[in-house]
Design a protein around this motif. Structure first.
Motif, PDB file in Angstrom:
ATOM      1  N   ARG A   2       0.821  -1.179   0.000  1.00 41.14           N
ATOM      2  CA  ARG A   2       0.000   0.000   0.000  1.00 41.14           C
ATOM      3  C   ARG A   2       0.864   1.240   0.000  1.00 41.14           C
ATOM      4  NH1 ARG A   2      -2.106   3.804   3.037  1.00 41.14           N
ATOM      5  NH2 ARG A   2      -4.317   4.257   2.887  1.00 41.14           N
ATOM      6  N   THR A 222       7.997   0.082   4.643  1.00 39.29           N
ATOM      7  CA  THR A 222       6.882  -0.843   4.854  1.00 39.29           C
ATOM      8  C   THR A 222       7.261  -2.216   4.327  1.00 39.29           C
ATOM      9  OG1 THR A 222       5.330   0.988   4.549  1.00 39.29           O
ATOM     10  CG2 THR A 222       4.417  -1.235   4.484  1.00 39.29           C
ATOM     11  N   TYR A 223       7.277  -3.189   5.221  1.00 40.43           N
ATOM     12  CA  TYR A 223       7.631  -4.563   4.846  1.00 40.43           C
ATOM     13  C   TYR A 223       6.392  -5.356   4.463  1.00 40.43           C
ATOM     14  CZ  TYR A 223      12.064  -3.512   7.165  1.00 40.43           C
ATOM     15  OH  TYR A 223      13.263  -2.943   7.527  1.00 40.43           O
ATOM     16  N   PRO A 225       4.113  -8.682   4.816  1.00 37.57           N
ATOM     17  CA  PRO A 225       3.869  -9.520   6.002  1.00 37.57           C
ATOM     18  C   PRO A 225       4.596 -10.864   5.963  1.00 37.57           C
ATOM     19  CG  PRO A 225       1.910  -9.390   4.626  1.00 37.57           C
ATOM     20  CD  PRO A 225       2.884  -8.419   4.065  1.00 37.57           C
ATOM     21  N   ILE A 228       8.900 -11.252   9.087  1.00 41.29           N
ATOM     22  CA  ILE A 228       8.469 -10.990  10.452  1.00 41.29           C
ATOM     23  C   ILE A 228       9.647 -10.683  11.373  1.00 41.29           C
ATOM     24  CG2 ILE A 228       7.334 -11.997  12.468  1.00 41.29           C
ATOM     25  CD1 ILE A 228       5.430 -11.290  10.186  1.00 41.29           C
TER      26      ILE A 228
ATOM     27  N   VAL B 100      -0.807 -15.305   3.967  1.00 44.14           N
ATOM     28  CA  VAL B 100       0.372 -14.494   3.654  1.00 44.14           C
ATOM     29  C   VAL B 100       0.981 -14.905   2.314  1.00 44.14           C
ATOM     30  CG1 VAL B 100       2.670 -13.804   4.458  1.00 44.14           C
ATOM     31  CG2 VAL B 100       0.823 -14.075   6.109  1.00 44.14           C
ATOM     32  N   ASP B 148       2.201 -12.781  15.225  1.00 46.61           N
ATOM     33  CA  ASP B 148       3.173 -11.938  14.526  1.00 46.61           C
ATOM     34  C   ASP B 148       2.744 -11.662  13.079  1.00 46.61           C
ATOM     35  OD1 ASP B 148       4.831 -11.667  16.689  1.00 46.61           O
ATOM     36  OD2 ASP B 148       6.161 -13.310  16.128  1.00 46.61           O
ATOM     37  N   HIS B 149       2.192 -12.685  12.450  1.00 41.68           N
ATOM     38  CA  HIS B 149       1.755 -12.496  11.061  1.00 41.68           C
ATOM     39  C   HIS B 149       0.564 -11.542  10.990  1.00 41.68           C
ATOM     40  CE1 HIS B 149       3.842 -16.485  10.823  1.00 41.68           C
ATOM     41  NE2 HIS B 149       4.470 -15.783   9.908  1.00 41.68           N
ATOM     42  N   GLY B 152       1.962  -8.125  11.445  1.00 39.51           N
ATOM     43  CA  GLY B 152       2.645  -7.700  10.223  1.00 39.51           C
ATOM     44  C   GLY B 152       1.669  -7.369   9.107  1.00 39.51           C
ATOM     45  N   TRP B 153       0.670  -8.210   8.967  1.00 44.03           N
ATOM     46  CA  TRP B 153      -0.317  -8.010   7.896  1.00 44.03           C
ATOM     47  C   TRP B 153      -1.054  -6.694   8.081  1.00 44.03           C
ATOM     48  CZ3 TRP B 153      -1.664 -11.249   3.693  1.00 44.03           C
ATOM     49  CH2 TRP B 153      -2.791 -10.839   2.988  1.00 44.03           C
ATOM     50  N   THR B 156       1.106  -3.625   7.552  1.00 39.01           N
ATOM     51  CA  THR B 156       1.403  -3.383   6.138  1.00 39.01           C
ATOM     52  C   THR B 156       0.226  -2.718   5.437  1.00 39.01           C
ATOM     53  OG1 THR B 156       2.925  -5.239   6.034  1.00 39.01           O
ATOM     54  CG2 THR B 156       1.994  -4.486   3.945  1.00 39.01           C
ATOM     55  N   TYR B 157      -0.977  -3.212   5.715  1.00 36.38           N
ATOM     56  CA  TYR B 157      -2.156  -2.717   4.993  1.00 36.38           C
ATOM     57  C   TYR B 157      -2.951  -1.698   5.801  1.00 36.38           C
ATOM     58  CZ  TYR B 157      -0.547  -6.465   2.142  1.00 36.38           C
ATOM     59  OH  TYR B 157       0.267  -7.268   1.384  1.00 36.38           O
ATOM     60  N   GLU B 158      -2.450  -1.370   6.981  1.00 35.01           N
ATOM     61  CA  GLU B 158      -3.083  -0.343   7.827  1.00 35.01           C
ATOM     62  C   GLU B 158      -4.575  -0.619   7.984  1.00 35.01           C
ATOM     63  OE1 GLU B 158      -1.863   3.261   5.908  1.00 35.01           O
ATOM     64  OE2 GLU B 158       0.212   3.062   6.560  1.00 35.01           O
TER      65      GLU B 158
END
Lengths: 342, 216
Positions: A2, A222-223, A225, A228, B100, B148-149, B152-153, B156-158
């Motif tokens: 994004r 921005t990484y 997902p 981790i 993911v 954690d995923h 992270g997810w 990343t996508y807010e």
């Protein structure tokens, strides 16, 4: 991935922008800043998406200078728009089965690695066995059988392999016309071990295998997902000899070199600088272009399965390095194709 | 975060009730519990079925407002969104599953230059009665997704709409674990499946959802 909304843009404005783009008003996209840093003292402010060529995108946008990719902002919050985008009206094609094998640069099998058949709207999971053969495995029984079996109509289906953790990630478009395809052996390159990578920090350089990533002060990083742990987020690079280039590399673009970097698809706003060793014999001050391989379906900066130009670069005065120009840079990590500017 | 700490955090947050700042106003009445009785079956994921009342032990009603903090995890159940009398403002639910390893799922969440993100759809259609509930079931290697995923997810996508872990892939009853994404549209009044979309069929699904919202 994004991109943040352009400055002053509300979510509804962003939605409108995206709808306009979806309906073909690409000219508007070209007028939007590719990347800018408010309060930056490093550039003139972005006024256009970085040009892209090749693949379904055709000529793509060829906007002017973008915001500073160098050591621009001094604590200001940068804001970056997405790239020009590519696929709009795509005809689905049937994919029943895909077979193949993964090998490294020396021809050795790449085992236990993620592979998918992935189109713009749906992905089917697979992996490789000990011999590098693409397989589908039953989670319960652990029994694996060769091939991935989508049995679906898919838009721009590609054989995607590796995830950028140990090996470079590529997306090989499945040729239309045959629902059952054997892609044969496909090549990828192993990244250096985590310990040989470097942490990515804003305002600092990170280096690996002679490649330097230069991240501007105040950058938003921005990484994906997929990455981790701190180790997984370390910058790593590997050069791929053109003689061993994967089939996913568009030969018509005439690259002289390929460099894979990871964590793949990590975004930088403002764009980051990239410094490569001049292993191609380019004379000092030669103008160079960097293309990125599109491995994800967002198609932000390159057509999925194709290549898009992301930055100009120039050979240093002593001829030893190739460095992205100060007002451009790379929007994300990935595999880069290097060629002399035509 | 250790498993013990996670359990403690979940327990603490379950006790937070409706005072949690991450809960949007329209969800505060029911978050963390259910009101009324869940509709009867037959249960399933096909059109006309009542969606099973799955519950997920770790998630947020608004990940962004929770600062993507696992300490703010709370249980999420489909029953939380059951809205028999319309008092919660939910007309349709979009149950969205992602992994993911799935690039198409990432594009669905993150959007693209030619396609609005789930956040953008939630922003535009939320006021009309749509609530998107996203579930993450596997990591990059197709192992069960972890906290954690999910962190992270959503970072990343807010992500701003409800999202939870589904490591046991309960939603897999309605699709294949080797295939993603999966989207199921459910009427919140009856918890009945209105339509199921295999993959991200954005060009079909979003006009369909807008049309169904207009009918209700």
């Amino acid at each position: 991935m994004r991109g943040a909304d352009p400055p002053g843009e509300t979510p509804n404005m962003a939605l409108l922008r995206n709808y306009l783009i979806a309906f073909g008003f690409f000219g508007m996209a070209a007028t939007m800043p590719a990347c800018s840093s408010s309060g930056s003292d490093g550039g003139s402010g972005g006024t256009g998406a970085v040009g892209a060529t090749g693949g379904l995108g055709g000529a793509g946008a060829t906007g002017g200078s973008s915001g500073s990719a160098g050591q621009g902002g001094s604590g200001a919050t940068p804001s970056c728009a997405l790239g020009p985008g590519y696929a709009t009206n795509v005809t689905p094609q049937k994919v029943d089965a895909l077979n193949g094998k993964l090998v490294d640069l020396d021809g050795n099998p790449v085992a236990d690695t993620v592979t998918t058949v992935c189109g713009l709207s749906i992905c089917i999971f697979g992996s490789t066995d000990a011999q590098g053969v693409v397989v589908t495995c039953d989670k319960q029984t652990k029994i694996c059988s060769p091939g991935i079996y989508p049995a679906l109509d898919m838009k721009k289906p590609a054989f995607k392999y590796a995830i950028g953790l140990n090996y470079a990630k590529f997306a090989l478009l499945v040729p239309p016309g045959s629902a059952t395809v054997d892609v044969g052996p496909q090549v990828t390159a192993r990244f250096p071990d985590f310990a040989q990578g470097q942490e990515i920090k804003d305002g600092q350089d990170a280096a690996s295998a002679g490649v330097t990533l230069r991240v501007a002060v105040g950058s938003k990083i921005t990484y994906e997902p997929d990455f981790i742990t701190a180790d997984e987020k370390r910058f790593r690079a590997v050069e791929i000899p053109m003689a061993k280039a994967p089939e996913a590399v568009d030969k018509s673009l005439g690259f002289d070199g390929l460099v894979a970097t990871t964590p793949v698809d990590t975004d930088f706003c403002p764009h980051a600088g990239l410094i490569l060793p001049n292993n191609y014999g380019y004379p000092p001050q030669t103008e160079v272009e960097l293309y990125i391989h599109g491995v994800d379906t967002e198609e932000s900066w390159a057509p999925y399965g194709g290549w898009g130009k992301v930055s100009d670069a120039v050979v240093s005065a002593d001829g030893s390095k190739i460095e992205t120009v100060a007002d451009q840079g790379i929007p994300m990590l990935g595999t880069f194709g290097i060629r002399k500017k035509p | 975060m250790s498993r013990l700490a996670l359990v403690v955090a979940v327990a603490l947050c379950a006790a937070c009730g409706t005072n949690r700042p991450d809960i949007p106003d329209d969800l505060k009445q029911t978050a963390g519990g259910t009101t009324g009785s869940y509709p009867a079956g037959p249960y399933g994921g096909e059109k006309g079925d009542t969606i099973d009342n799955f519950s997920f032990s770790a998630g947020w009603l608004n990940p962004e407002a929770s600062n993507y903090d696992p300490a703010a995890f709370a249980p999420i159940a489909f029953a939380d969104f059951h809205d028999p009398d319309g008092s919660k403002g939910h007309k349709l639910l979009l149950l969205n599953t992602s992994a993911v390893w799935c690039g198409a799922c990432k594009a669905e969440h993150g959007g693209s230059p030619s396609k609005p993100s789930l956040n953008e759809h939630q922003d535009s259609l939320g006021p009309k009665g749509l609530t998107i509930i996203s579930l993450l079931f596997q990591d990059a290697k197709s192992d069960p997704a972890t906290a954690d995923h999910l962190v992270g997810w959503t970072q990343t996508y807010e992500t701003r709409h409800p999202m939870a872990l589904d490591p046991d892939y309960q939603m897999g009853q309605f699709g294949s674990a080797e295939s993603a994404p999966l989207n199921i549209v459910v009427e919140a009044r009856t918890m009945t499946v209105v339509e199921k979309f295999i993959g991200d069929q954005a060009s079909v699904m979003w006009p369909f959802i807008e049309s169904e919202l207009a009918k209700r």
